[in-house]
Design an enzyme around this catalytic site. Sequence first.
Site, PDB file in Angstrom:
ATOM      1  CB  ILE A  87      -0.900   0.039   1.258  1.00 15.45           C
ATOM      2  CG1 ILE A  87      -1.698  -1.263   1.387  1.00 15.45           C
ATOM      3  CG2 ILE A  87      -1.837   1.233   1.213  1.00 15.45           C
ATOM      4  CD1 ILE A  87      -2.395  -1.411   2.730  1.00 15.45           C
ATOM      5  CB  CYS A  88       1.516   3.986  -2.252  1.00 13.01           C
ATOM      6  SG  CYS A  88       2.313   5.586  -2.267  1.00 13.01           S
ATOM      7  CG  LEU A  89      -2.282   5.517   3.622  1.00 15.37           C
ATOM      8  CD1 LEU A  89      -3.052   6.515   2.764  1.00 15.37           C
ATOM      9  CD2 LEU A  89      -3.259   4.562   4.314  1.00 15.37           C
TER      10      LEU A  89
END
Lengths: 201, 317
Positions: free
Chosen positions: A91-93
């Site tokens: 996840i890119c968060l």
Amino acid sequence: MASLAIQRVKREFKEVVTSSEAENSQIKLEMVAENLKHLQGEIKGPPDTPFEGATFILDILIPDSYPFNPPKVKFATKIWHPNISSATGAICLDILKDQWAAAMTLRTVLLSIQALLASAEPDDPQDAVVAKQYKETPEIYHMTAKFWAEFFAGGNPSSYSADLRQKVKSLCDMGIQSLDAVRALSHYNWDATTAVESIFS
Amino acid sequence: MGYELGRFEEAVDEELLCAICRMVLESPVQFRQCEHAFCDLCISEWLRHKNVCPIDRNLVIPTDLIPTPRILRNLLGKLSISCNNRELGCIERMPLESLHTHLDMCNFNPTRQVQCEDGCGCLIEVRHLSKHSCLSTLGSMVRERDENILKLSSQLKELKQVVSDQHHEILLVKEIVRNLRISSISAGLTTEAETDSVRERVKWLSSLSRARISRWGGMISTPDSVLQAMVKRALIDSGCPVELATQLISNSHERRWPPGLSMLETRQSNRHRYEEFVPKRIPTKQAIVLMACENEHMGEAMMRDPGFVIIFAHGVD
């Protein structure tokens, strides 16, 4: 595992279980190992998104330095989203990286990921192929994301899902694994010929 | 790290919890800017990771941390908490503010120190009391002291050695200073002697009058020893130091004259420069002395150190 990490995860576990979101079965948290270091989260696809009706499993690892460092979270369920790797579930968060703050909890993390599903950030992608499709052909992205949610995460079937399933089946008939078939078709905007070429080249 | 919620009788207000450990604030501090409060230990650990407030993520530095307001400390202090040693059997509850006073006296506190009443009088933690034996405690104390004494005496030995080494060095330095002083005194004497001889020479030279030569052609370029002895006598009589007089007379023959005068031919070619000399008359004699110190301007070709003598047949006034 540091005692602060254990203490906090214990409390956060309780917090998630007794939360109103859990009551509405929007989020869920379960233990994988008894040591509270490995957890499994669950979020519902938000309404009015391609993910509506689907349920996504998240793999959560608590580092010893928690809550001074963020938990390591990735999707265990396959998902088609610009900020989530369709291959690994990474996840890119920002809050799971440099924007982590010790006051955040597993509940806020689960809710933030759910919010990410409702508002993609294609300019900060984790999956370049999905992001490109999202920007260039939004209808195909929407269709693909919905199909993935249905195919992998129990989402509601759509009017075109029968067509897409047929395409997947035709590739499977050539001896291709269904996951590879879905990936290749999604990658090539459901152009079966190009998808097959990409697999056999 | 804060106090576990389970130790409080009543539900604790969310405001009194640390956002990092999610427990009741222990030794709370807050940021000057945003007033968010945390346990001292929790926030210190967080700031080692990041310089932002864990709640609002605004930039902060450790010196932004200040004590929390009295009202917050008072609210915390009044919370009823169970003793740390609840699991060991202490059933007491007390306001948080008197927890530490209680722990110092709590009979269930395993780290509370009591004095042994069996004779040794040592302070022992309660948890060790059952295994305590005065003999072994005192024995280990004696062993510890013995080790200390050994350590100290070996240190003493080392220090004594250092002192003795330094004493030797001081003696050596004193000896060097003494020698230096002696050699500098003797050096001073030599200088004085030299100064004296220079003074004597200057005094003699200044007593001589300038010679006027009317006929340079009257010079005797090869005086014999009798003539030389006569002039030498006159030099000494005029006050010239004997040593210098000997040198000057030995330079009175053309063999010992400077190159510009040592041969007839060179004398003829340098004749025009004769008037540039500063010649001094040797009293009572038709002779002059040309001292290097007064004729530096003539250059090496026309001068010889420390000077030379020219004896004339006539023509000197």
